[in-house]
Design an enzyme around this catalytic site. Structure first.
Site, PDB file in Angstrom:
ATOM      1  N   ASP A 285       0.829  -1.202   0.000  1.00  0.00           N
ATOM      2  CA  ASP A 285       0.000   0.000   0.000  1.00  0.00           C
ATOM      3  C   ASP A 285       0.869   1.260   0.000  1.00  0.00           C
ATOM      4  O   ASP A 285       1.706   1.437   0.881  1.00  0.00           O
ATOM      5  CB  ASP A 285      -0.925   0.004   1.225  1.00  0.00           C
ATOM      6  CG  ASP A 285      -2.118   0.926   1.034  1.00  0.00           C
ATOM      7  OD1 ASP A 285      -1.914   2.087   0.624  1.00  0.00           O
ATOM      8  OD2 ASP A 285      -3.255   0.487   1.290  1.00  0.00           O
TER       9      ASP A 285
ATOM     10  N   SER B  61      -7.113   4.165  -1.373  1.00  0.00           N
ATOM     11  CA  SER B  61      -6.893   2.723  -1.241  1.00  0.00           C
ATOM     12  C   SER B  61      -8.162   1.920  -1.502  1.00  0.00           C
ATOM     13  O   SER B  61      -8.091   0.776  -1.950  1.00  0.00           O
ATOM     14  CB  SER B  61      -6.396   2.384   0.165  1.00  0.00           C
ATOM     15  OG  SER B  61      -5.160   2.988   0.396  1.00  0.00           O
TER      16      SER B  61
ATOM     17  N   THR C 279      -7.949  -1.956   2.082  1.00  0.00           N
ATOM     18  CA  THR C 279      -7.501  -3.063   1.221  1.00  0.00           C
ATOM     19  C   THR C 279      -8.106  -4.405   1.629  1.00  0.00           C
ATOM     20  O   THR C 279      -8.775  -5.051   0.807  1.00  0.00           O
ATOM     21  CB  THR C 279      -5.963  -3.132   1.163  1.00  0.00           C
ATOM     22  OG1 THR C 279      -5.458  -1.832   0.887  1.00  0.00           O
ATOM     23  CG2 THR C 279      -5.489  -4.108   0.106  1.00  0.00           C
TER      24      THR C 279
ATOM     25  N   GLU D  78      -0.759  -8.013   2.700  1.00  0.00           N
ATOM     26  CA  GLU D  78      -0.523  -6.590   2.454  1.00  0.00           C
ATOM     27  C   GLU D  78       0.540  -5.986   3.375  1.00  0.00           C
ATOM     28  O   GLU D  78       0.460  -6.113   4.594  1.00  0.00           O
ATOM     29  CB  GLU D  78      -1.822  -5.789   2.624  1.00  0.00           C
ATOM     30  CG  GLU D  78      -1.641  -4.325   2.239  1.00  0.00           C
ATOM     31  CD  GLU D  78      -2.797  -3.427   2.651  1.00  0.00           C
ATOM     32  OE1 GLU D  78      -3.068  -2.471   1.916  1.00  0.00           O
ATOM     33  OE2 GLU D  78      -3.423  -3.660   3.706  1.00  0.00           O
TER      34      GLU D  78
ATOM     35  N   ASP E 264       2.315   2.846   3.189  1.00  0.00           N
ATOM     36  CA  ASP E 264       1.432   3.989   2.934  1.00  0.00           C
ATOM     37  C   ASP E 264       1.430   4.984   4.100  1.00  0.00           C
ATOM     38  O   ASP E 264       1.519   6.188   3.884  1.00  0.00           O
ATOM     39  CB  ASP E 264       0.020   3.440   2.701  1.00  0.00           C
ATOM     40  CG  ASP E 264      -1.029   4.524   2.601  1.00  0.00           C
ATOM     41  OD1 ASP E 264      -0.966   5.307   1.638  1.00  0.00           O
ATOM     42  OD2 ASP E 264      -1.906   4.589   3.485  1.00  0.00           O
TER      43      ASP E 264
ATOM     44  N   HIS F 158       2.293   8.879   4.121  1.00  0.00           N
ATOM     45  CA  HIS F 158       1.402   9.951   4.600  1.00  0.00           C
ATOM     46  C   HIS F 158       2.138  10.831   5.617  1.00  0.00           C
ATOM     47  O   HIS F 158       1.955  12.039   5.631  1.00  0.00           O
ATOM     48  CB  HIS F 158       0.146   9.364   5.258  1.00  0.00           C
ATOM     49  CG  HIS F 158      -0.888   8.894   4.287  1.00  0.00           C
ATOM     50  ND1 HIS F 158      -1.572   9.766   3.460  1.00  0.00           N
ATOM     51  CD2 HIS F 158      -1.349   7.661   3.986  1.00  0.00           C
ATOM     52  CE1 HIS F 158      -2.418   9.077   2.708  1.00  0.00           C
ATOM     53  NE2 HIS F 158      -2.299   7.790   3.006  1.00  0.00           N
TER      54      HIS F 158
ATOM     55  N   ASP G 128      -1.499  -0.168  -4.703  1.00  0.00           N
ATOM     56  CA  ASP G 128      -2.749   0.471  -5.124  1.00  0.00           C
ATOM     57  C   ASP G 128      -2.503   1.883  -5.650  1.00  0.00           C
ATOM     58  O   ASP G 128      -3.235   2.381  -6.493  1.00  0.00           O
ATOM     59  CB  ASP G 128      -3.754   0.480  -3.952  1.00  0.00           C
ATOM     60  CG  ASP G 128      -3.131   0.950  -2.636  1.00  0.00           C
ATOM     61  OD1 ASP G 128      -1.907   1.211  -2.589  1.00  0.00           O
ATOM     62  OD2 ASP G 128      -3.877   1.063  -1.643  1.00  0.00           O
ATOM     63  N   HIS G 129      -1.412   2.510  -5.171  1.00  0.00           N
ATOM     64  CA  HIS G 129      -1.062   3.890  -5.547  1.00  0.00           C
ATOM     65  C   HIS G 129       0.242   4.231  -4.858  1.00  0.00           C
ATOM     66  O   HIS G 129       0.715   3.462  -4.003  1.00  0.00           O
ATOM     67  CB  HIS G 129      -2.140   4.875  -5.071  1.00  0.00           C
ATOM     68  CG  HIS G 129      -2.399   4.742  -3.603  1.00  0.00           C
ATOM     69  ND1 HIS G 129      -1.570   5.300  -2.651  1.00  0.00           N
ATOM     70  CD2 HIS G 129      -3.330   4.028  -2.925  1.00  0.00           C
ATOM     71  CE1 HIS G 129      -2.009   4.955  -1.459  1.00  0.00           C
ATOM     72  NE2 HIS G 129      -3.060   4.166  -1.582  1.00  0.00           N
TER      73      HIS G 129
ATOM     74  N   HIS H  48      -1.879  11.007  -1.406  1.00  0.00           N
ATOM     75  CA  HIS H  48      -1.458  10.077  -2.454  1.00  0.00           C
ATOM     76  C   HIS H  48      -1.013  10.836  -3.696  1.00  0.00           C
ATOM     77  O   HIS H  48      -1.264  12.025  -3.823  1.00  0.00           O
ATOM     78  CB  HIS H  48      -2.636   9.161  -2.837  1.00  0.00           C
ATOM     79  CG  HIS H  48      -3.110   8.301  -1.716  1.00  0.00           C
ATOM     80  ND1 HIS H  48      -4.244   7.521  -1.807  1.00  0.00           N
ATOM     81  CD2 HIS H  48      -2.615   8.090  -0.470  1.00  0.00           C
ATOM     82  CE1 HIS H  48      -4.418   6.866  -0.666  1.00  0.00           C
ATOM     83  NE2 HIS H  48      -3.453   7.202   0.160  1.00  0.00           N
TER      84      HIS H  48
HETATM   85 ZN   LIG Z   1      -3.543   2.754  -0.308  1.00  0.00          ZN
END
Ligand SMILES: [Zn+2]
Ligand SMILES: *[C@@H]1O[C@H](CO)[C@@H](O)[C@H](O)[C@H]1NC(C)=O
Ligand SMILES: *[C@@H]1O[C@H](CO)[C@@H](O)[C@H](O)[C@H]1NC(C)=O
Length: 571
Positions: free
Chosen positions: A76, A124, A177, A317, A322, A326, A365-366, A469
Site C-alpha cells: 500500500d 486505497s 484493502t 498486504e 502507505d 502519509h 494500489d497507488h 497520495h
Molecule cells: Zn492505499
C-alpha cells in the site's frame, strides 16, 4: 597399484599380470554405464509419474489446469521511488555493492495505472476495488460501483468455487484493502460494519477462512477498554460462538499457533488494537511481523488444501508503507519496504517450490507522498545527491516520537533538553538541530510528527510533494506464470488476472449480492436536485449509508472534479 588390485591378484593366486589399462577402464566403464542406465531409467520413470506435480510445471499454460494457488501481495502506497530508497539504504547499511538489489527488484514485470472513476489520484478503497472486483470505482468505495451496487470479489468467488481464502495485513483488518476483498460498504469509514461482514454477517455468510492483522478495536463492544465501535456488539464472541472462528490475540496468541501447526480454521488473529506498529518501532516480543504472519498463513493454507482438489487465494498486504508515506517519514518507510521485501521473498520461495501451479502477483494500489530522492534545500542550484545514512541513524518513527513528546510530563524548563536529547538525538539520530527547529517542534507539540519527518527528510535530502497520495504508475511484480501482466496495465487487469487464473465466476457473486437490494422510489426533491430520469433506485441497506445519503454530506462520487482556482484557497 592400489590395494584392491593386490587383493584381487592374491585371491586369484596366480602370477601377477600387467593388465591393460584400457581393458580395465573398459570393464569399469561397462559397469558404470549399466549403473547409469539403470538409474536413468528409474529417474525417467519417476519424472514421468510426477511430470505434472514438479514445482513450476503447469504454469506454461494460462490459466493452469487443476489444483492451483495464488498469493496476491499489496504494497500500500509504495511507488517506484520507494524501491530505490530502500535498495540504496540497504546497500549502505549492509555494506553491499551498487548492483545488489532487493528481491522485489529481481521480479519486476510491469506497471499499473491507478486512477479511479472520480479522480486521477486514487485512494486505497477504489484501488483495492480494482483488484478485488476487477472494476474501477470512486474513492472511498469498498467493492461497490459508482451506481451504488455491490460487485462480487475474487475472494468471495474463490470461496464459492471451493478454494481456501486468507487475508494478512499490518494495518486494521477493517482498513480499505482487506475490506475490499471481504466486505461491501458505500464508504470506507464504516469499519464497524466491515468487521461484521468479514465474519460472515452479510448476504453471503462467512467467506474468509483466515484473517490476521490489527484492528481489534472494531471487534470489541463499546463498553470494553480499547474499543472503537459505536455499538455494544461483541464481535470477538460472535466470531467464536456464531461463526466458529478460532480467536487469538497478542504476541502470546500468535505464538500459540506454533507457526501454523495449532490452527483450526476459520482463524481470526487480531494482534493490535488498531495498526501494528511500524517495523522501526515494532518489538518482536510484542507484535508479529508481516513475514511471520505470512509464514503461518502459507503453512495453514497449504495444510488446509492438502486433500482438496482446489488450492487457495491469499492476500498479503504491507499496509503501512502507505502510512510512512502519509507521514512523509523516510526512516519509517525504508524499514516497512524491507519488511515487505522479506515477506515477498518468503512467498516467492513458497510458490516456486509448490507442487501445484502457484503464482505470486504483487503490486501497489497507488503511491503515497510524492517521494523524491533529491531535495533542493536552498534557492541556489542544488547538488545531485541524497543521504541514506541519515535514515540509518534514526531509531524511531516520527509518529512514535510525536506520541512520546505528547506524553511529556516534565517541567517546561527541561522541555528543550527533552526535545533535543530524547526526541531528536536518541530518537531521530539528529545531532545538529537548530533553535528554529526546536521551536517549531514545541509549537507543534501533539502535531510534531510532520515537523520531525521534515527534519529528517531535509537532512537526508529526500523530497515529498504531498501528505496524501499521488497519481504515478506503480510497479507490478510477479513469479513464473504472471506473464500476462508484463508491461503497462490498468489496475483492473490485476484483478482480472486473479479471476482468470482461478477460473472463478465473480459475476455470479455480483448477481447474488444484487438480489439482496431493495427498490426505493425516487423523491420529487431528488429529481429536482439531480434531474435523474428514473422513478426508483435500488439500494442496499446492508451496505450502510446509501450514496444518496452520502451525497447530502458532500461526498462526491460521480465524475472527475474540474479546476476552480484551488491554488489560491488555503485552509
Ligand atoms: Zn492505499
Ligand atoms: C454503546 O452502544 C450502545 C448500544 O449500541 C449505545 O446505546 C450506547 O450509547 C453506546 N455507548 C457509548 C459510550 O458509545
Ligand atoms: C549518526 O549518529 C552519530 C552519533 O551516533 C553522529 O556522530 C553522526 O554524525 C550521525 N550521522 C548522520 C548522518 O546524521
Amino acid at each position: 597399484m592400489s590395494d584392491l588390485d593386490g587383493q584381487e591378484d592374491s585371491l586369484l593366486g596366480g602370477p601377477r599380470k600387467q593388465r591393460c589399462k584400457w581393458q580395465g577402464w573398459m570393464q569399469i566403464g561397462l559397469g558404470v554405464w549399466a549403473a547409469v542406465a539403470t538409474v536413468g531409467i528409474v529417474v525417467i520413470a519417476v519424472m514421468w509419474v510426477h511430470a505434472d506435480t514438479a514445482p513450476g510445471s503447469g504454469l506454461d499454460k494460462f490459466p493452469p489446469s487443476g489444483k492451483k494457488n495464488i498469493v496476491f501481495m499489496v504494497s500500500d502506497g509504495m511507488g517506484p521511488t520507494s524501491l530505490a530508497l530502500t535498495r540504496e539504504y540497504r546497500q549502505l547499511t549492509d555494506g553491499l555493492s551498487w548492483d545488489n538489489t532487493l528481491t522485489l527488484d529481481k521480479h519486476l514485470i510491469g506497471t499499473s495505472r491507478t486512477r479511479s472513476t472520480n479522480s486521477l489520484v486514487t485512494d486505497s478503497a477504489a484501488g483495492a476495488t480494482a483488484f478485488s472486483c476487477g472494476i474501477k470505482s470512486y474513492n472511498g468505495a469498498i467493492s461497490v460501483l459508482p451506481d451504488g451496487s455491490p460487485c462480487g470479489t475474487v475472494l468471495e468467488a474463490a470461496k464459492k468455487a471451493g478454494y481456501m481464502t486468507g487475508l494478512v495485513v499490518t494495518t486494521r483488518l477493517t482498513d480499505a484493502t482487506p475490506a475490499c476483498f471481504s466486505a461491501h460498504v458505500n464508504m470506507r469509514m464504516e469499519e464497524d460494519r466491515i468487521a461484521e461482514q468479514q465474519l460472515g454477517d452479510y448476504p453471503l455468510g462467512r467467506v474468509v477462512d483466515l484473517m490476521m492483522g490489527g484492528g481489534a478495536c472494531h471487534f470489541l463492544p463499546n463498553s470494553t477498554e480499547g474499543s472503537c465501535r459505536k455499538d455494544d456488539r461483541d464481535l470477538v464472541t460472535e466470531a467464536q460462538k456464531k461463526f466458529g472462528f478460532q480467536y487469538v490475540s497478542g504476541r502470546k496468541g500468535f505464538d500459540s499457533l506454533e507457526k501454523g501447526k495449532k490452527v483450526k480454521l476459520p482463524l481470526l488473529g487480531l494482534f493490535a488494537s488498531t495498526d501494528i506498529p511500524f517495523e522501526i518501532d515494532r518489538k518482536d516480543e510484542e507484535y508479529p511481523s508481516l513475514d511471520e504472519m505470512t509464514e503461518v498463513a502459507l503453512r495453514v493454507m497449504e495444510e488446509a488444501t492438502k486433500h482438496s482438489d482446489k488450492g487457495f487465494f491469499l492476500m498479503v498486504e504491507g499496509s503501512r508503507i502507505d502510512h510512512a508515506g502519509h507521514g512523509n517519514d523516510p526512516a519509517a518507510q525504508v524499514r516497512e519496504v524491507l519488511g515487505y521485501d522479506k515477506a515477498f521473498n518468503r512467498v516467492l520461495k513458497f510458490v516456486e517450490n509448490a507442487k501445484n501451479p502457484s503464482v505470486l502477483v504483487a503490486t501497489s494500489d497507488h503511491e503515497t507522498g510524492g517521494l523524491a530522492l533529491a531535495r533542493q534545500l536552498h534557492a541556489s542550484y542544488p547538488e545531485y545527491l541524497w543521504y541514506p545514512e541519515v535514515l540509518a541513524n534514526a531509531s524511531s518513527s516520527s509518529e512514535y516520537l510525536a506520541a512520546k513528546y505528547a506524553g511529556y510530563s516534565g517541567s517546561s524548563s527541561s522541555e528543550d533538553e527533552f526535545v533535543k536529547k530524547t526526541i531528536l538525538e536518541e530518537g531521530l539520530g539528529v545531532h545538529d538541530a537548530s533553535e528554529d527547529e526546536i521551536e517549531a517542534l514545541k509549537a507543534a507539540k501533539s502535531g510534531a510528527a510532520w515537523v520531525l519527518a521534515d527534519i529528517i527528510s531535509r537532512r537526508a535530502q529526500v523530497g515529498w510533494s504531498t501528505h496524501g497520495h499521488s497519481g504515478v504508475d506503480v510497479n507490478i511484480y510477479g513469479s513464473k506464470g504472471s506473464e500476462r501482466l508484463h508491461g503497462n496495465h490498468e489496475n483492473t487487469d490485476v484483478g482480472n488476472f486473479i479471476k482468470d487464473f482461478l477460473e472463478i465466476d465473480v459475476d455470479a457473486v455480483t448477481e447474488e449480492l444484487k438480489e439482496k437490494g431493495v427498490d426505493r422510489a425516487v423523491t420529487m426533491e431528488e429529481v429536482e436536485e439531480g434531474g435523474m430520469l428514473v422513478s426508483q433506485v435500488r439500494e442496499y441497506p446492508w451496505m450502510g449509508r446509501s450514496l444518496h445519503e452520502l451525497a447530502k454530506d458532500g461526498f462526491e462520487t460521480a465524475g472527475v472534479d474540474c479546476y476552480h482556482g484551488d491554488y489560491k484557497h488555503k485552509h
